[in-house]
Structure formats: C-alpha cells, structure tokens
Write a protein that holds these residues in place. Sequence first.
Motif, PDB file in Angstrom:
ATOM      1  N   HIS A   1       0.808  -1.216   0.000  1.00  0.00           N
ATOM      2  CA  HIS A   1       0.000   0.000   0.000  1.00  0.00           C
ATOM      3  C   HIS A   1       0.845   1.272   0.000  1.00  0.00           C
ATOM      4  O   HIS A   1       0.533   2.222  -0.719  1.00  0.00           O
ATOM      5  N   ASP A   2       1.891   1.304   0.806  1.00  0.00           N
ATOM      6  CA  ASP A   2       2.670   2.538   0.919  1.00  0.00           C
ATOM      7  C   ASP A   2       3.313   2.910  -0.409  1.00  0.00           C
ATOM      8  O   ASP A   2       3.298   4.076  -0.821  1.00  0.00           O
TER       9      ASP A   2
ATOM     10  N   LEU B   1       0.525   4.098  -2.889  1.00  0.00           N
ATOM     11  CA  LEU B   1       0.001   5.431  -2.579  1.00  0.00           C
ATOM     12  C   LEU B   1       0.994   6.531  -2.965  1.00  0.00           C
ATOM     13  O   LEU B   1       0.591   7.621  -3.384  1.00  0.00           O
TER      14      LEU B   1
ATOM     15  N   SER C   1       0.111   9.548  -5.456  1.00  0.00           N
ATOM     16  CA  SER C   1       0.267  10.953  -5.057  1.00  0.00           C
ATOM     17  C   SER C   1       1.269  11.699  -5.923  1.00  0.00           C
ATOM     18  O   SER C   1       1.268  12.932  -5.951  1.00  0.00           O
TER      19      SER C   1
ATOM     20  N   VAL D   1      -6.245  10.998  -2.615  1.00  0.00           N
ATOM     21  CA  VAL D   1      -5.270  10.002  -2.158  1.00  0.00           C
ATOM     22  C   VAL D   1      -5.778   9.330  -0.880  1.00  0.00           C
ATOM     23  O   VAL D   1      -5.650   8.110  -0.709  1.00  0.00           O
ATOM     24  N   SER D   2      -6.369  10.141   0.030  1.00  0.00           N
ATOM     25  CA  SER D   2      -6.930   9.581   1.261  1.00  0.00           C
ATOM     26  C   SER D   2      -8.046   8.593   0.950  1.00  0.00           C
ATOM     27  O   SER D   2      -8.153   7.534   1.589  1.00  0.00           O
TER      28      SER D   2
ATOM     29  N   ASN E   1      -6.633   5.364  -0.263  1.00  0.00           N
ATOM     30  CA  ASN E   1      -6.108   4.643   0.897  1.00  0.00           C
ATOM     31  C   ASN E   1      -7.225   3.943   1.666  1.00  0.00           C
ATOM     32  O   ASN E   1      -7.083   2.798   2.106  1.00  0.00           O
ATOM     33  N   LYS E   2      -8.353   4.632   1.822  1.00  0.00           N
ATOM     34  CA  LYS E   2      -9.482   4.035   2.550  1.00  0.00           C
ATOM     35  C   LYS E   2     -10.042   2.824   1.811  1.00  0.00           C
ATOM     36  O   LYS E   2     -10.415   1.825   2.439  1.00  0.00           O
TER      37      LYS E   2
ATOM     38  N   LEU F   1      -8.329   0.864  -0.145  1.00  0.00           N
ATOM     39  CA  LEU F   1      -7.340  -0.202   0.003  1.00  0.00           C
ATOM     40  C   LEU F   1      -7.429  -0.872   1.364  1.00  0.00           C
ATOM     41  O   LEU F   1      -7.231  -2.077   1.492  1.00  0.00           O
ATOM     42  N   LYS F   2      -7.741  -0.088   2.395  1.00  0.00           N
ATOM     43  CA  LYS F   2      -7.743  -0.600   3.764  1.00  0.00           C
ATOM     44  C   LYS F   2      -9.157  -0.854   4.298  1.00  0.00           C
ATOM     45  O   LYS F   2      -9.356  -0.953   5.514  1.00  0.00           O
TER      46      LYS F   2
ATOM     47  N   THR G   1      -4.052  -5.096   4.943  1.00  0.00           N
ATOM     48  CA  THR G   1      -2.858  -4.252   5.094  1.00  0.00           C
ATOM     49  C   THR G   1      -2.013  -4.228   3.825  1.00  0.00           C
ATOM     50  O   THR G   1      -1.166  -3.348   3.661  1.00  0.00           O
TER      51      THR G   1
ATOM     52  N   THR H   1      -4.765  -5.102  -3.346  1.00  0.00           N
ATOM     53  CA  THR H   1      -5.883  -4.328  -3.872  1.00  0.00           C
ATOM     54  C   THR H   1      -6.906  -5.312  -4.412  1.00  0.00           C
ATOM     55  O   THR H   1      -6.691  -5.918  -5.453  1.00  0.00           O
TER      56      THR H   1
END
Length: 439
Positions: free
Chosen positions: A164-165, A168, A172, A181-182, A185-186, A188-189, A202, A205
């Motif tokens: 994920h990191d 992202l 971005s 971007v947020s 992230n949501k 994905l998680k 964690t 996708t």
Amino acid sequence: MVLQDNEKKGSRQAMKEDIITKILDRNNLNEAYKNVKANKGASGIDDLSIEETAEYIRQNKATIVWQLYNRKYQPQPVRRVEIPKPNGGIRKLGIPIVLDRIIQQAMVQVLAPMFEPYFSEYSYGFRPKRSCQQAIIKALEYMNDGYEWIVDIDLEKFFDNVPHDRLLRLVSDVVKDGNVVSLVNKFLKAGVMIKGNYEETTIGTPQGGPLSPLLSNIMLNLLDKELEARNLHFTRYADDTIILVKSEKAANRIMTSITKFIENKLKLKVNITKTKVCTPWNLKYLGFGFCKMKKWECIPHKESKKKFQRALKRLTNRSKNMSLDRRIEQLNWTIRGWVNYFRIGKMKKFLERTDEHLRARIRVIIWKQWKTPKTQIKNLVKCGLSLNNARGLAYCRRGYTFVAHSQILQTAISKERLQKPNNNLKRRGLVLALDYYLA
C-alpha cells in the motif's frame, strides 16, 4: 517569499478542488452509475441491489458528497468471493457494495486520463482502445522478427500482495489532492468480510472493484519503464507479462535480473515455479497458444478449447430442464463471446469439429423432447421424411448417439433448419461457430 508560498498554496488548492469536483460532478456520477449498472455485478455485504442503492443515493446525496469532500466517508468492507482456477487453486475476488463501486467508477473516470500519458505503449490491460488481442498481435510481431525465446513472468497473487505505501506514493506523484489520495487509501484498507468475520487488508488491492485495474497498472508501470529502459521487447496485460529475446542464454539472464528487480524494487513476489523460459510452442498467453506455419500464428490454447467444449457440453446436457429456445439463446451467447475473443487465431478445423458435435447433441435434445414414437413419426414427416423412414427411426431400439448421427435425423433436423429462426414460435436460430468465425 511569503507571496510565492501563498501562490503555490493557492495553486495546489485549485488543483485539489478541480480533481474532487470533477469526481463528484453530477454528470460524472451519473455516468459512473450507468457503467456500474451495465456491468450487472453482485451486491456487496449490505445486499443492496443497484436500484435500491440508487434510491439510497437520492435520499442521502448531500450527506455522501459532504463526507467525500471532508474525508469523512468510510467505504464498507468488501465481500470475499472465491473463484476456482482451471489449473487448480482459487482466485480471491472482493465485491464492494454498489455505492462504493459507483464512487470508485467515478474516480476511475477522472483519474485514468490523468495517468494515461505515463503508461507504456506496450501495456494493454484495462486501458481505453486496448485489448488482449492487441497484446497477442504485438507478441506475434516480435516472434516473426526472430525473438523466439520468451521469459514468461508469473507474479504470485499479485492483487493480494501489492504494498500500500508504495502504491500510494505512486498515486500521489500524479494526483496532487489529499482528499483523493486519502480516499484511495481508505478503499485499500476497507477490509474484507469472510463468512461473516471481518479481516483487515494491510496489503493488496482486491479484485472486483473498478479501481483495482487502474491501481494495478499504476503499480506495474514501474516494471514497464524498467523494461523499456533496458530496450527489451515485451507486452503486458494486467499482471501477465512476457519478454521476448533472441536466445535462450539472454532469456535466462533476463529472467534472473527482472526477478530481482520485481522482488527488491517493487516488493512483489515472483512465482518461481511458474515463471519460466520457453519458446512460443510451449507458451500460453492470455488464453492463446502459438504455432509456426510459414510464420508464427496464434491459436486458441488447448486449455481454452477444452473450457469452451465443457461450456457447450453443460448447455447441451439433455437432462437439463430448459426450453429449446432458452438453450439456443445461451449457446449463441457463449459461441459469439468465445469466437469474438479468439477471432484473430487460426481455428477453422477445431470449430468445424465442434459444430458437428454440437449439432449432434442438439438433435438428441430435440429427439428426446419428442418422447413417443407417435410424436417422433409425426414430426419427422413434417420435416419432409417419408413415412417408412420416419417409422424406421422411431421404432429403432438403438441409443441416442446412434439416432443423432443417423442420416435420417441429420436430414430431418439439418444444419440449415437449426440455423433458421422460427418466427411463429419466436425461436432463435442456432449460431454455428465456424460460420460466425468466417463471417
């Protein structure tokens, strides 16, 4: 200096508002709803249909939009669905609720054009005006230019292992909008529901949402750029990548170095048991196989042929309780879809044999539906047979296979008769694969 900083801040804010406004634009959301509806996907964990979700959106639109603008929106966990793979194992799909799919689709419609200029010319998956067939045609061009050794890269559970990191950061780099971007992230998680139990996500996708294909292309674009920087010939469709070179030695060297790049730089896993060096004869790529005549040609792979034959066999099971009209309709859908996908391949003889077997199985279905000798004789005479021939076949004590291949029944229920629609009964004519392929 302060003025310059304020100008930069204002510029970033304008860019941010522009992206989120485009995503939440009424026309964009309406288009997203139409696309999700057209896909006819299953419902998520809330069990709401597309129509029920549409009513919910009408009643709560202002709240949903406010939440999305202010980073308050929380996607629901996806519903886990496991699909068996033909070669064993399972493919894990994650089905988001319809509302989340609409939001994801609205995001894709705005974000995809932003990323498109960065993507490789040799990436063909989930991109506008690109297809599997184009990837196959490009691979054939390379093969016929003498690049006959192939590195077939298999990423181990790619969609389940995307970090994920890293993903992202890549998002971005292009999307200068913290809200968007947020939200990525949501999604994905958001987590996954498995048999009523919640599990965190964690990494990965989940396949099943509209956003997943775009994110996979963003992640694997790094691999494309690395291959381009090395001046290698390759094609990629989603996570299916092949690299074509001129010697076995070069192929082995590249397989080793690219495997290290994928695992060390992309933090993805390469399936060592399935990643291999081979020639086109032993390659299965996107359902196609390859053979050399005067030049390299593509054909449906033997596994793809078997899968097609199993589908036709299932639809022509004489014990299946289904009207002939409905059966022919489903056969036509299956035949058209399969032939359209493999149309660029050489398959005339295979389709000819398949059609012959299919007609025989449909004759058995019709013969069984006629049931009694009296009805069989009556219908055979209607089809133009003499009374003696009709009686001879009706009172024959041989099995269905013999009857289906008899000259009498083949004449009565001919190829032309099966293909001809019956307007009085509103019955569709059978689409024969070879005729459709040659049309």
